[in-house]
Design an enzyme around this catalytic site. Structure first.
Site, short mmCIF file in Angstrom:
data_model
loop_
_atom_site.label_atom_id
_atom_site.label_comp_id
_atom_site.label_asym_id
_atom_site.label_seq_id
_atom_site.Cartn_x
_atom_site.Cartn_y
_atom_site.Cartn_z
N LYS A 1 0.87 -1.18 0.00
CA LYS A 1 0.00 0.00 0.00
C LYS A 1 0.90 1.23 0.00
CE LYS A 1 -4.43 0.95 0.07
NZ LYS A 1 -5.57 0.21 -0.45
N ASP B 1 -6.97 4.46 -4.43
CA ASP B 1 -7.64 4.27 -3.13
C ASP B 1 -8.26 5.63 -2.83
OD1 ASP B 1 -7.72 2.25 -0.64
OD2 ASP B 1 -7.37 4.22 0.20
P1 NDP Z 1 -12.86 7.81 -2.63
O1 NDP Z 1 -11.82 8.81 -2.36
O2 NDP Z 1 -13.38 7.62 -4.01
O3 NDP Z 1 -14.13 8.06 -1.69
C1 NDP Z 1 -14.01 8.09 -0.31
C2 NDP Z 1 -15.36 8.50 0.28
O4 NDP Z 1 -15.29 8.35 1.69
C3 NDP Z 1 -15.71 9.95 0.01
O5 NDP Z 1 -17.10 10.09 -0.04
C4 NDP Z 1 -15.12 10.67 1.22
O6 NDP Z 1 -15.73 11.90 1.53
C5 NDP Z 1 -15.41 9.64 2.31
N1 NDP Z 1 -14.40 9.76 3.37
C6 NDP Z 1 -13.07 9.58 3.24
N2 NDP Z 1 -12.44 9.80 4.40
C7 NDP Z 1 -13.41 10.12 5.27
C8 NDP Z 1 -13.41 10.45 6.64
N3 NDP Z 1 -12.26 10.49 7.34
N4 NDP Z 1 -14.61 10.69 7.23
C9 NDP Z 1 -15.77 10.64 6.52
N5 NDP Z 1 -15.82 10.34 5.21
C10 NDP Z 1 -14.67 10.09 4.61
O7 NDP Z 1 -12.27 6.42 -2.05
P2 NDP Z 1 -12.72 4.93 -2.39
O8 NDP Z 1 -14.18 4.87 -2.61
O9 NDP Z 1 -11.79 4.41 -3.41
O10 NDP Z 1 -12.34 4.18 -1.02
C11 NDP Z 1 -13.25 4.07 0.07
C12 NDP Z 1 -12.81 2.94 0.98
O11 NDP Z 1 -12.76 1.69 0.25
C13 NDP Z 1 -11.42 3.08 1.61
O12 NDP Z 1 -11.43 2.47 2.89
C14 NDP Z 1 -10.53 2.25 0.68
O13 NDP Z 1 -9.35 1.81 1.32
C15 NDP Z 1 -11.48 1.09 0.38
N6 NDP Z 1 -11.19 0.33 -0.82
C16 NDP Z 1 -11.11 0.93 -2.05
C17 NDP Z 1 -10.88 0.18 -3.17
C18 NDP Z 1 -10.93 0.76 -4.54
O14 NDP Z 1 -10.89 -0.02 -5.51
N7 NDP Z 1 -11.03 2.07 -4.71
C19 NDP Z 1 -10.60 -1.28 -3.08
C20 NDP Z 1 -10.78 -1.83 -1.75
C21 NDP Z 1 -11.03 -1.03 -0.68
P3 NDP Z 1 -14.95 13.29 1.21
O15 NDP Z 1 -14.90 13.37 -0.29
O16 NDP Z 1 -15.78 14.32 1.87
O17 NDP Z 1 -13.58 13.14 1.82
#
Ligand code: NDP
Length: 433
Positions: A114, A154
């Site tokens: 990562k 991510d």
């Molecule tokens: P994105 O950046 O596309 O979206 C993240 C979302 O979560 C946004 O809506 C963001 O809101 C919100 N968010 C992030 N941090 C916080 C926080 N501290 N408090 C509240 N809301 C938060 O990321 P992904 O969708 O790619 O990833 C989301 C999760 O899935 C993570 O845990 C990641 O590790 C996991 N994941 C992702 C994969 C992928 O293929 N993308 C694969 C496997 C797991 P805002 O925009 O307001 O920050």
């Protein structure tokens, strides 16, 4: 703990795996003799580097970059990059540690890693994001390669950032080495279904988990937290399968829409305009925005946390249980605290751990690498069918392993043990290296 002080999330992730391993170590004393646990906890390599860049006002800015190359016993290091101001070494180590076992569960030949930075793309212009990505890759490129280390996206790293990173890698190395990054654009080596894969895969897992327990998603009420890459496609697939997703969120609050989230509007606001979730309520009569309180207060049958780690705590779990939740599936990495997982299991709520239920993203990244190696591109339906089969296999592996080790129906135990034993056997086979 002594070697990694102050890394709370990393300690939490390690503890969660170790808590599952009692029955495995009883059955396999060779893992103890070969010190597999201490070897797996120590990354093969950790890289920390300075990322200098110039902002739109001409000021020099400095961020910190990380890549933790955890384990390459099953294949090249594989795992995403996170750009978020909260990122520090402990975040990347927890995510990299989880990634080892998740990747093992997919059945694909990929190791665990990562990376990321404390850079915040939310506050940056497109030009600033590009200059940051170029600087980040100017250091990281020397550690990457299709047979060595293959990053992806991510939090904060989507197709735009992967494009800038790939462009700089190509420029520095003079090689169009498609297999060095995944999540690429479709015209330059990307795979259909990669964008949708983590969210769709999570819902395929829920579908099979409910079917195993004599239930179906059709007609159920669902909350999906977040509104990023994982959340949007989890919402889309859940509604395709007949559920109504009544709430989603971002870091500023959550929206409730009893008619079901309008996915086209959500994509327009989040993917095209890069706006805030409150704008969804401004543009949809049936929706309300809430900046206070918790999204988990909305009564639902299924909860799918897809935002970030530890977003669903013991108190939120108690509320969901009181409101009749029957299943929880982690779309994000480690979104439920240990207290929440324990409460759910105690109350008979089925829990799908992220390293199993969100593995569809990295599995489809491995399919992207296969297409790159073969100079091929597969169509959407065939690739989605592969994803669905992979999720079914992961689900069944978890259930069979949980049963074999005396914890029938416990997906957390099943995922941890199945992932661990695969890696541990490979560690032993390769000797002390
Ligand atoms: P994105 O950046 O596309 O979206 C993240 C979302 O979560 C946004 O809506 C963001 O809101 C919100 N968010 C992030 N941090 C916080 C926080 N501290 N408090 C509240 N809301 C938060 O990321 P992904 O969708 O790619 O990833 C989301 C999760 O899935 C993570 O845990 C990641 O590790 C996991 N994941 C992702 C994969 C992928 O293929 N993308 C694969 C496997 C797991 P805002 O925009 O307001 O920050």
């Amino acid at each position: 703990l002594r070697r990694n002080p102050g890394e709370a999330e990393f300690h939490q992730a390690v503890r969660e795996i170790f808590d599952s391993l009692g029955p495995v170590l009883d059955k396999n004393p060779q893992y103890v003799e070969a010190a597999v646990l201490s070897r797996i906890c120590e990354p093969e390599r950790q890289i920390i580097f300075r990322v200098p860049w110039v902002d739109d006002e001409g000021r020099v800015r400095i961020n910190r970059g990380f890549r933790v190359e955890y384990s390459s016993v099953l294949g090249p290091y594989k795992g995403g990059l996170r750009f978020h101001p909260s990122v520090y070494l402990g975040t990347i180590r927890f995510l990299g540690f989880e990634q080892i076992f998740k990747n093992a569960l997919t059945g694909m030949p990929i190791g665990g890693a990562k990376g990321g930075s404390d850079f915040d793309p939310h506050d940056a212009s497109e030009g600033e994001v590009m200059r940051f990505c170029q600087s980040f890759m100017t250091e990281l490129y020397r550690h990457l390669g299709e047979h060595t280390d293959v990053p992806a996206g991510d939090i904060g790293v989507g197709s735009r950032e992967i494009g800038f990173l790939f462009g700089q890698y190509k420029r520095i190395t003079n090689r169009h080495e498609s297999g060095v990054l995944t999540g690429k654009g479709l015209t330059w080596g990307g795979s259909l279904v990669r964008t949708e894969a983590t969210g769709y895969g999570t819902i395929f897992f829920v579908q099979r988990m409910l079917a195993t327990n004599g239930k179906s998603l059709d007609g159920l009420r669902v909350t999906v937290s977040g509104s990023g890459n994982v959340a949007i496609y989890a919402i889309e697939k859940a509604q395709d399968l007949g559920a109504t997703v009544v709430a989603c969120s971002d870091s500023s609050g959550y929206v409730v829409d009893e008619k079901g989230i309008d996915v086209a509007l959500l994509k327009q606001i989040k993917e095209v305009e890069r706006g805030r979730i409150s704008e969804y309520a401004d543009r949809r009569d049936s929706a309300t925005f809430h900046s206070d309180g918790s999204i988990w207060e909305v009564p639902v049958d299924v909860a799918v946390p897809c935002a970030t780690q530890n977003e669903l705590n013991g108190q939120a779990a108690a509320t969901l249980i009181r409101n009749g939740v029957v299943a929880v599936a982690e779309g994000a990495n480690m979104p439920c605290t240990p207290e929440a997982v324990h409460s759910f299991q105690h109350a008979g709520v089925i829990v799908a751990p992220g390293k199993a239920s969100n593995a569809g993203g990295v599995a489809t990244s491995a399919l992207e690498m296969q297409q790159n190696a073969a100079r091929d591109s597969w169509d959407f339906d065939a690739t989605e069918a592969r994803l669905q089969q992979i999720m079914a296999d992961i689900h069944d592996r978890c259930i069979e392993t949980a049963e074999e080790y005396g914890h029938p129906g416990d997906y957390v135990m099943g995922a941890n043990i199945a992932g661990f034993t695969k890696v541990a056997d490979a560690v032993i086979a390769m000797g002390v290296v």
